[in-house]
Write a protein that holds these residues in place. Structure first.
Motif, mmCIF file in Angstrom:
data_model
loop_
_atom_site.group_PDB
_atom_site.id
_atom_site.type_symbol
_atom_site.label_atom_id
_atom_site.label_comp_id
_atom_site.label_asym_id
_atom_site.label_seq_id
_atom_site.Cartn_x
_atom_site.Cartn_y
_atom_site.Cartn_z
ATOM 1 N N PHE A 105 2.994 7.201 23.199
ATOM 2 C CA PHE A 105 3.673 8.074 22.240
ATOM 3 C C PHE A 105 2.765 8.360 21.047
ATOM 4 O O PHE A 105 2.732 9.476 20.528
ATOM 5 C CB PHE A 105 4.972 7.425 21.766
ATOM 6 C CG PHE A 105 5.678 8.230 20.695
ATOM 7 C CD1 PHE A 105 6.323 9.413 21.010
ATOM 8 C CD2 PHE A 105 5.664 7.809 19.372
ATOM 9 C CE1 PHE A 105 6.954 10.165 20.027
ATOM 10 C CE2 PHE A 105 6.292 8.558 18.382
ATOM 11 C CZ PHE A 105 6.947 9.729 18.713
ATOM 12 N N THR A 106 1.990 7.348 20.630
ATOM 13 C CA THR A 106 1.083 7.531 19.498
ATOM 14 C C THR A 106 0.021 8.575 19.824
ATOM 15 O O THR A 106 -0.254 9.477 19.020
ATOM 16 C CB THR A 106 0.402 6.201 19.136
ATOM 17 O OG1 THR A 106 1.392 5.191 18.958
ATOM 18 C CG2 THR A 106 -0.407 6.336 17.857
ATOM 19 N N ASN A 107 -0.595 8.458 21.012
ATOM 20 C CA ASN A 107 -1.591 9.446 21.432
ATOM 21 C C ASN A 107 -0.993 10.845 21.455
ATOM 22 O O ASN A 107 -1.618 11.816 21.025
ATOM 23 C CB ASN A 107 -2.127 9.118 22.827
ATOM 24 C CG ASN A 107 -2.843 7.789 22.880
ATOM 25 O OD1 ASN A 107 -3.356 7.318 21.876
ATOM 26 N ND2 ASN A 107 -2.879 7.190 24.045
ATOM 27 N N HIS A 108 0.219 10.932 21.992
ATOM 28 C CA HIS A 108 0.877 12.227 22.137
ATOM 29 C C HIS A 108 1.181 12.845 20.769
ATOM 30 O O HIS A 108 0.879 14.009 20.519
ATOM 31 C CB HIS A 108 2.172 12.062 22.930
ATOM 32 C CG HIS A 108 2.881 13.353 23.202
ATOM 33 N ND1 HIS A 108 2.550 14.165 24.256
ATOM 34 C CD2 HIS A 108 3.899 13.961 22.550
ATOM 35 C CE1 HIS A 108 3.336 15.240 24.232
ATOM 36 N NE2 HIS A 108 4.167 15.133 23.210
ATOM 37 N N TYR A 109 1.709 12.037 19.877
ATOM 38 C CA TYR A 109 2.130 12.557 18.576
ATOM 39 C C TYR A 109 0.921 12.910 17.709
ATOM 40 O O TYR A 109 0.833 14.023 17.172
ATOM 41 C CB TYR A 109 3.003 11.522 17.864
ATOM 42 C CG TYR A 109 3.625 12.035 16.590
ATOM 43 C CD1 TYR A 109 4.834 12.723 16.613
ATOM 44 C CD2 TYR A 109 3.007 11.838 15.351
ATOM 45 C CE1 TYR A 109 5.412 13.206 15.444
ATOM 46 C CE2 TYR A 109 3.569 12.317 14.180
ATOM 47 C CZ TYR A 109 4.771 12.998 14.232
ATOM 48 O OH TYR A 109 5.327 13.483 13.078
ATOM 49 N N LEU A 110 -0.020 11.979 17.563
ATOM 50 C CA LEU A 110 -1.186 12.232 16.722
ATOM 51 C C LEU A 110 -2.153 13.226 17.365
ATOM 52 O O LEU A 110 -3.010 13.785 16.694
ATOM 53 C CB LEU A 110 -1.907 10.924 16.414
ATOM 54 C CG LEU A 110 -1.125 9.918 15.557
ATOM 55 C CD1 LEU A 110 -1.928 8.642 15.376
ATOM 56 C CD2 LEU A 110 -0.759 10.503 14.202
ATOM 57 N N GLY A 111 -2.021 13.431 18.669
ATOM 58 C CA GLY A 111 -2.844 14.402 19.376
ATOM 59 C C GLY A 111 -2.195 15.760 19.461
ATOM 60 O O GLY A 111 -2.451 16.512 20.407
ATOM 61 N N TYR A 112 -1.338 16.081 18.493
ATOM 62 C CA TYR A 112 -0.696 17.394 18.416
ATOM 63 C C TYR A 112 0.051 17.727 19.710
ATOM 64 O O TYR A 112 -0.148 18.771 20.325
ATOM 65 C CB TYR A 112 -1.734 18.479 18.102
ATOM 66 C CG TYR A 112 -2.274 18.404 16.701
ATOM 67 C CD1 TYR A 112 -1.720 19.163 15.674
ATOM 68 C CD2 TYR A 112 -3.339 17.552 16.387
ATOM 69 C CE1 TYR A 112 -2.203 19.080 14.374
ATOM 70 C CE2 TYR A 112 -3.832 17.465 15.095
ATOM 71 C CZ TYR A 112 -3.259 18.233 14.088
ATOM 72 O OH TYR A 112 -3.738 18.129 12.807
ATOM 73 N N GLY A 113 0.893 16.788 20.126
ATOM 74 C CA GLY A 113 1.697 17.025 21.318
ATOM 75 C C GLY A 113 0.913 16.883 22.604
ATOM 76 O O GLY A 113 1.167 17.602 23.585
ATOM 77 N N GLY A 114 -0.031 15.951 22.637
ATOM 78 C CA GLY A 114 -0.811 15.704 23.843
ATOM 79 C C GLY A 114 -1.999 16.618 24.013
ATOM 80 O O GLY A 114 -2.555 16.715 25.114
ATOM 81 N N HIS A 115 -2.441 17.295 22.950
ATOM 82 C CA HIS A 115 -3.580 18.215 23.044
ATOM 83 C C HIS A 115 -4.911 17.530 22.750
ATOM 84 O O HIS A 115 -5.947 18.193 22.697
ATOM 85 C CB HIS A 115 -3.389 19.391 22.071
ATOM 86 C CG HIS A 115 -2.296 20.322 22.474
ATOM 87 N ND1 HIS A 115 -1.079 20.364 21.832
ATOM 88 C CD2 HIS A 115 -2.224 21.240 23.470
ATOM 89 C CE1 HIS A 115 -0.311 21.277 22.404
ATOM 90 N NE2 HIS A 115 -0.979 21.820 23.398
ATOM 91 N N GLY A 116 -4.902 16.231 22.521
ATOM 92 C CA GLY A 116 -6.141 15.527 22.230
ATOM 93 C C GLY A 116 -7.066 15.462 23.432
ATOM 94 O O GLY A 116 -6.639 15.611 24.584
ATOM 95 N N PHE A 117 -8.323 15.210 23.173
ATOM 96 C CA PHE A 117 -9.345 15.144 24.223
ATOM 97 C C PHE A 117 -9.593 13.709 24.685
ATOM 98 O O PHE A 117 -9.648 13.434 25.881
ATOM 99 C CB PHE A 117 -10.635 15.772 23.702
ATOM 100 C CG PHE A 117 -11.887 15.342 24.416
ATOM 101 C CD1 PHE A 117 -12.109 15.699 25.729
ATOM 102 C CD2 PHE A 117 -12.861 14.583 23.766
ATOM 103 C CE1 PHE A 117 -13.265 15.312 26.395
ATOM 104 C CE2 PHE A 117 -14.014 14.194 24.416
ATOM 105 C CZ PHE A 117 -14.218 14.569 25.733
ATOM 106 N N ALA A 118 -9.727 12.784 23.761
ATOM 107 C CA ALA A 118 -10.146 11.426 24.092
ATOM 108 C C ALA A 118 -9.198 10.741 25.068
ATOM 109 O O ALA A 118 -9.626 10.019 25.964
ATOM 110 C CB ALA A 118 -10.292 10.588 22.819
#
Length: 511
Positions: A105-118
């Motif tokens: 959930f943290t990755n999803h939220y801080l990654g702008y709704g799952g748009h992160g790369f890492a």
């Protein structure tokens, strides 16, 4: 009395569930041969075993159950790997099966709704963004073009130490290293300084630190569905505050780049990302959220870990006067005393390289590699189902006595052959030494990180002697090496030193 009654009512279903699971697991046929592991508790699984130092706990479990063990965090199965041979099986032989990272959930939220790369799943988007990162920021050509930025920021750091080098004023070296690395990354990617005082630029250092800590936190809701909508640890509140502030800063930077593109022909990574987002024929359609998440990932992945590598290297050097003397002799013989060390000197400084490698062996900035299986597979006779989390304990692997003689001693000489040449590279092909991971999900920025760490450490050795609590460098002395809790091995206390000038960097930098 009421509290006792509530406790009993809470324990009854837990105990009943535990006994039922134990009974049925023994009576029903076993369809999968899973790795061994300790007995799991109802609901929480093995979450109770994760103390403030997960790498220590997992190392002890491996000593009891073997190099491949099973754990369950809540309802999510995991496999823990703690030997070079097993790491090779997972990261090379079965690399594709473990080419994704666990979603949270943290990755999803801080990654702008799952748009992160890492932390994005292995697929077309991840491949496109990695290719873009490697070609536009981390390729040899790009790193060469951006060398003046790295040189300028390192010189700024050296001059700061020089101004405090009266042998009296202490400097928070941890903080200053973080500022230097952060400004290198922000200038390379967005052509502006984002670390430091408000007069120098927008301050995002604290936000990046907070994002890093949130991403590495064990969020109970990710593993126990019952608690998914409850913010038991207060992480949700912290995420909202951090994300809101970081997004405000990123919106300002994006707006600046959009306004300048008609005036300035020089393009940085942000400009290239914005161009792709406006190109209808682009291979991958990017939204503004993708861009902001991508920049966030670059900051988080590059700043803290690179600065930490420098901190731990300096800490070990201060403890070991013999090593710092040999390092300084090498620099004086190769570089001399009439100029400051440059990145081009690195190939001719094998002992400095060895010092950094030995630091990363003992103090890998991320103690555990995180992966997730995308398909069922069989490894060493064990069945590993799809969607199984993978922990590779590189902290334990780097201290394996089967591969490292006197593994707890700081001995850079182990990374130099009989002819004085550097050996064992950092590309992830030696599975007993994996500070940057391995394979397609290994750290894409390892070349940049190593260049920054080696050059900065060499320049500090060349120009300064460092004292802690009045102890002279030649004498060595006690230094607090306590590690803070968490998967990322931060120092518990910042490295605060008193610099004493050995060479005045001002005229050397000016020349």
């Amino acid at each position: 009395m009421a509290l006792l009654s509530y406790t009993i009512l809470f324990l009854i279903p837990l105990i009943t569930t535990f006994l039922a699971r134990t009974f049925f697991s023994k009576t029903r046929p076993q369809t999968r041969h899973l790795p061994p592991g300790p007995l799991a508790l109802p609901i929480i699984g093995h979450m109770h075993l994760f103390s403030s130092s997960p790498h220590h706990v997992l190392c002890k479990l491996a000593q009891r159950y073997g190099p491949i063990i099973s754990l369950r965090l809540g309802s999510v199965p995991h496999v823990v790997v703690s030997s070079p041979e097993a790491a090779r099986e997972f990261l090379r032989t079965h690399e594709l099966a473990f080419s994704s990272r666990p979603q949270s959930f943290t990755n999803h939220y801080l990654g702008y709704g799952g748009h992160g790369f890492a932390f994005s799943p292995y697929g077309p988007y991840w491949k496109f963004m990695r290719k873009l990162c490697m070609s536009e920021l981390l390729s040899g050509r790009s790193l060469g073009n951006l060398l003046p930025i790295r040189r300028e920021e390192m010189h700024t750091f050296l001059l700061l130490l020089s101004r405090a080098s009266d042998g009296v004023k202490a400097v928070n070296v941890s903080e200053e290293l973080k500022l230097m690395v952060g400004n290198v990354i922000s200038r390379m990617s967005m052509s502006r300084r984002c670390y430091g005082t408000e007069a120098e630029g927008v301050e995002i250092g604290g936000l990046v630190d907070e994002v890093s800590k949130l991403l590495m936190a064990l969020n109970v809701g990710d593993f126990i569905r019952l608690f998914r909508d409850m913010d038991l640890q207060g992480l949700g509140k912290r995420m909202k505050v951090t994300h809101k502030r970081f997004d405000e800063i990123m919106e300002e930077i994006v707006r600046e780049h959009e306004e300048k593109k008609e005036k300035d022909g020089v393009k940085d990574l942000m400009d290239i990302l914005l161009e792709i987002s406006e190109d209808e024929s682009a291979e991958m359609k990017l939204k503004k959220e993708h861009i902001k998440a991508f920049i966030r990932d670059i900051f988080v992945a590059g700043t803290a870990t690179t600065a930490l590598g420098m901190e731990w290297t300096l800490s070990e050097l201060i403890k070991n006067p013999r090593i710092i003397k040999r390092a300084r002799d090498e620099i004086d013989s190769v570089v001399g005393k009439n100029r400051v060390v440059e990145e081009s000197d690195i190939p001719n400084l094998p002992y400095i390289q060895a010092i950094v490698k030995e630091t990363l062996r003992l103090h890998p900035t991320d103690s555990i590699i995180l992966r997730e299986s995308i398909e069922d597979c069989k490894i060493n006779g064990y069945d590993i189902p799809a969607k199984t989390g993978l922990f590779i304990n590189i902290w334990a692997i780097g201290r394996d006595p089967n591969y490292w003689e006197n593994p707890l001693e700081f001995l850079p000489e182990r990374f130099i052959d009989d002819n004085g040449r550097a050996q064992i590279d950092l590309r992830g092909q030696h599975y007993h030494f994996l500070p940057f991971g391995s394979g397609r999900r290994g750290c894409p920025g390892k070349t940049l990180a190593v260049q920054l760490i080696v050059t900065t450490i060499a320049a500090m050795i060349q120009c300064f002697k460092l004292k802690i609590d009045g102890n002279d460098e030649e004498e060595g002395g006690p230094i607090d090496m306590t590690v803070a809790p968490g998967l990322t091995l931060y120092r518990a206390q910042p490295l605060v030193c008193i610099p004493v000038a050995r060479l005045d960097p001002l005229p050397l930098v000016a020349s």
